[in-house]
Write a protein that holds these residues in place. Structure first.
Motif, mmCIF file in Angstrom:
data_model
loop_
_atom_site.group_PDB
_atom_site.id
_atom_site.type_symbol
_atom_site.label_atom_id
_atom_site.label_comp_id
_atom_site.label_asym_id
_atom_site.label_seq_id
_atom_site.Cartn_x
_atom_site.Cartn_y
_atom_site.Cartn_z
ATOM 1 N N ASN A 286 68.913 -30.685 11.321
ATOM 2 C CA ASN A 286 69.558 -31.080 10.174
ATOM 3 C C ASN A 286 68.336 -32.175 9.328
ATOM 4 O O ASN A 286 68.270 -31.959 8.225
ATOM 5 C CB ASN A 286 70.668 -32.047 10.292
ATOM 6 C CG ASN A 286 71.889 -30.907 10.536
ATOM 7 O OD1 ASN A 286 71.948 -29.889 10.337
ATOM 8 N ND2 ASN A 286 72.892 -31.735 11.059
ATOM 9 N N ASN A 289 65.628 -29.605 8.191
ATOM 10 C CA ASN A 289 66.163 -29.022 6.870
ATOM 11 C C ASN A 289 66.080 -30.016 5.815
ATOM 12 O O ASN A 289 65.342 -29.354 4.753
ATOM 13 C CB ASN A 289 67.633 -28.445 7.147
ATOM 14 C CG ASN A 289 67.870 -27.435 7.966
ATOM 15 O OD1 ASN A 289 66.572 -26.554 8.188
ATOM 16 N ND2 ASN A 289 68.869 -27.146 8.504
ATOM 17 N N ASP A 290 66.125 -31.013 6.161
ATOM 18 C CA ASP A 290 66.088 -32.174 4.724
ATOM 19 C C ASP A 290 64.796 -32.335 4.390
ATOM 20 O O ASP A 290 64.318 -32.441 3.296
ATOM 21 C CB ASP A 290 66.604 -33.661 5.419
ATOM 22 C CG ASP A 290 68.175 -33.552 5.316
ATOM 23 O OD1 ASP A 290 68.591 -32.649 4.781
ATOM 24 O OD2 ASP A 290 68.587 -34.386 6.406
ATOM 25 N N ALA A 293 63.614 -28.860 2.906
ATOM 26 C CA ALA A 293 64.243 -28.733 1.357
ATOM 27 C C ALA A 293 63.354 -29.549 0.201
ATOM 28 O O ALA A 293 63.242 -29.147 -0.890
ATOM 29 C CB ALA A 293 65.778 -29.437 1.385
ATOM 30 N N LYS A 300 66.977 -22.450 1.640
ATOM 31 C CA LYS A 300 68.091 -22.068 2.153
ATOM 32 C C LYS A 300 69.149 -21.922 1.247
ATOM 33 O O LYS A 300 70.441 -22.296 1.356
ATOM 34 C CB LYS A 300 68.711 -23.032 3.185
ATOM 35 C CG LYS A 300 67.745 -23.352 4.742
ATOM 36 C CD LYS A 300 68.197 -22.075 5.436
ATOM 37 C CE LYS A 300 67.440 -22.491 6.743
ATOM 38 N NZ LYS A 300 67.439 -21.327 7.782
ATOM 39 N N GLU A 301 68.663 -21.605 -0.003
ATOM 40 C CA GLU A 301 69.619 -21.266 -1.129
ATOM 41 C C GLU A 301 70.004 -19.821 -1.508
ATOM 42 O O GLU A 301 70.694 -19.429 -2.199
ATOM 43 C CB GLU A 301 69.012 -21.997 -2.466
ATOM 44 C CG GLU A 301 68.946 -23.309 -2.382
ATOM 45 C CD GLU A 301 68.311 -23.826 -3.904
ATOM 46 O OE1 GLU A 301 68.181 -23.051 -4.875
ATOM 47 O OE2 GLU A 301 68.035 -24.998 -4.222
ATOM 48 N N ALA A 321 68.948 -18.621 4.315
ATOM 49 C CA ALA A 321 70.234 -18.897 4.921
ATOM 50 C C ALA A 321 70.617 -18.042 5.851
ATOM 51 O O ALA A 321 70.785 -16.838 5.626
ATOM 52 C CB ALA A 321 71.068 -19.337 3.957
ATOM 53 N N ASP A 326 74.767 -22.021 6.551
ATOM 54 C CA ASP A 326 73.624 -22.350 6.431
ATOM 55 C C ASP A 326 73.096 -22.679 4.803
ATOM 56 O O ASP A 326 71.956 -23.067 4.495
ATOM 57 C CB ASP A 326 72.821 -21.445 7.181
ATOM 58 C CG ASP A 326 71.388 -22.010 7.489
ATOM 59 O OD1 ASP A 326 71.278 -23.438 7.728
ATOM 60 O OD2 ASP A 326 70.352 -21.279 8.021
ATOM 61 N N ARG A 328 72.281 -23.941 1.238
ATOM 62 C CA ARG A 328 72.107 -25.315 0.735
ATOM 63 C C ARG A 328 72.216 -25.234 -0.864
ATOM 64 O O ARG A 328 72.346 -24.171 -1.542
ATOM 65 C CB ARG A 328 70.650 -25.974 1.055
ATOM 66 C CG ARG A 328 70.725 -26.030 2.577
ATOM 67 C CD ARG A 328 69.334 -26.648 2.870
ATOM 68 N NE ARG A 328 69.018 -27.857 2.591
ATOM 69 C CZ ARG A 328 69.166 -29.120 3.117
ATOM 70 N NH1 ARG A 328 69.880 -28.857 4.533
ATOM 71 N NH2 ARG A 328 68.992 -30.152 2.755
ATOM 72 N N GLY A 329 71.943 -26.098 -1.574
ATOM 73 C CA GLY A 329 72.218 -26.161 -3.137
ATOM 74 C C GLY A 329 73.620 -25.844 -3.483
ATOM 75 O O GLY A 329 74.614 -26.306 -3.036
#
Length: 397
Positions: A286, A289-290, A293, A300-301, A321, A326, A328-329
């Protein structure tokens, strides 16, 4: 006439009106009562006259420096909680020139025990108004060649800088420069690198401090530490520090993409490498991933079509994703281009109809059918975006 002028002059001198000579003192001069005037409170580290907290801190520091070493150590040993008296005793012991390294380490060890998480807001407020931050920073500088001692000092600094006020007190004392110097001095020592990363995460409470750290090359130091060892703590603390540093410039695209002090490609590689080495650790993944991003466009959108087909050779290095959880956004998947208004629910719809992954594959085949009007619409949008070739590093092919 002369006697009247003399009397007037005497009255002006007595009231301090003779050009302020009766009460004027040069900056930094000490009065008869032993208290310094405004000039003595100038903070070279903070770059301004912080007359409020600085004056209170300096007076507390002067009182602590006058405390005998034996009294200070006894006060630390008898303490059972974080109090103002404990912090004064700890600062006095660490600043005493006669204190040995073993005595300083004993004081730091007691502080580490008393600062166990969760540290209360009252405790961090006491730290902010005490001489402890300055004493901890001076200890790091004095014992920089003794890894056990500086490691405990960094842990104390990290645990006691939980509020903006306490973190600011450490910054004004020069903690950022000392931590950077410590990372350079022990570039091959994984333990020192780890506690330095821990200290950095405690200091990054304001955007101005984060930008100052980036300008000073802190990002590259973190990347070097993460490359030195693949240990879980170093990777996790490094990712947290990177996220705090990069988040300060998220509104400046040039800061994230073109700043030589924060190279995007190196940041992506470090985060992806951490994910590969710790695939089963959700906290590390996590945090990685931050970071990704912040430096990877549309990370991961969009759903990975290879994963929907049954297998993605990139695995954790894929920037698309792998499943609805998984995403994001705003949660929109690849199906948005052919199903207007769909917010990533196609996978759920197909599974609800009994299709599972086979249903997803069949759905993708229908989407890509050239005889279908929907496919032409999706293909035209995909061609315009060029997502596979411009998404960053390690994209599906």
């Amino acid at each position: 006439m002369t006697s009247g002028a003399d009397a007037f002059a005497r009255r002006r001198a007595e009231s301090g009106g003779s050009y302020g000579q009766a009460n004027f003192q040069a900056p930094g001069k000490v009065t008869n009562s032993g208290k310094g005037v405004w000039g003595s409170h100038y903070s070279s580290a903070g770059g301004g006259y912080n007359q409020g907290n600085q004056q209170q801190t300096q007076q507390s520091g002067n009182a602590a420096s006058l405390m005998p070493l034996a009294t200070a150590i006894k006060g630390v040993e008898e303490a059972s909680a974080i109090t103002e008296h404990l912090l004064r005793c700890a600062a006095a012991a660490m600043d005493n020139l006669q204190a040995s390294r073993a005595e300083v380490e004993a004081v730091l060890s007691k502080l580490v025990v008393l600062l166990q998480a969760p540290v209360t807001a009252q405790a961090t407020q006491l730290v902010a108004s005490s001489p402890l931050p300055g004493s901890v920073v001076r200890t790091i500088k004095q014992f920089q060649d003794a890894p056990p001692c500086v490691s405990m000092a960094c842990v104390v600094g990290a645990r006691s800088s939980g509020s903006i006020e306490s973190a600011t007190a450490y910054i004004r004392a020069g903690a950022l420069d000392e931590v950077n110097s410590l990372m350079d001095r022990h570039a091959s020592h994984g333990g020192v690198q780890n506690v330095s990363l821990l200290a950095l995460t405690g200091l990054m409470k304001e955007h101005t401090v984060a930008r100052q750290a980036v300008a000073g090359g802190t990002v590259n130091r973190i990347l070097n530490a993460m490359e030195l060892t693949s240990g879980r703590e170093v990777q996790y603390n490094g990712l947290l520090a990177l996220r705090l540093l990069l988040d300060s410039g998220r509104n400046s695209r040039a800061f994230l993409q073109d700043n030589p002090r924060a190279p995007r490609a190196n940041l992506q590689e470090a985060a992806l490498r951490a994910k590969v080495n710790h695939q089963s650790d959700n906290a590390v993944c996590n945090a990685a991933n931050d970071v990704l991003a912040l430096v990877t466009p549309r990370f991961k959108e969009v759903l990975c079509w290879h994963w929907q087909s049954g297998w993605c050779k990139l695995g954790p290095r894929c920037t698309y994703a792998h499943g609805q959880s998984d995403l994001r956004g705003d949660g929109r998947g690849a199906c948005e281009s052919v199903r207007p208004g769909c917010k990533g629910g196609c996978g759920k719809d197909s599974e609800a109809q009994g299709g599972g992954k086979a249903g997803l594959v069949e759905d993708k085949v229908q989407i890509m059918n050239k005889d279908s009007e929907g496919c032409q619409k999706g293909a035209s949008k995909g061609a315009g975006k060029g997502s596979y070739s411009k998404r960053g590093v390690d994209t599906p092919s």
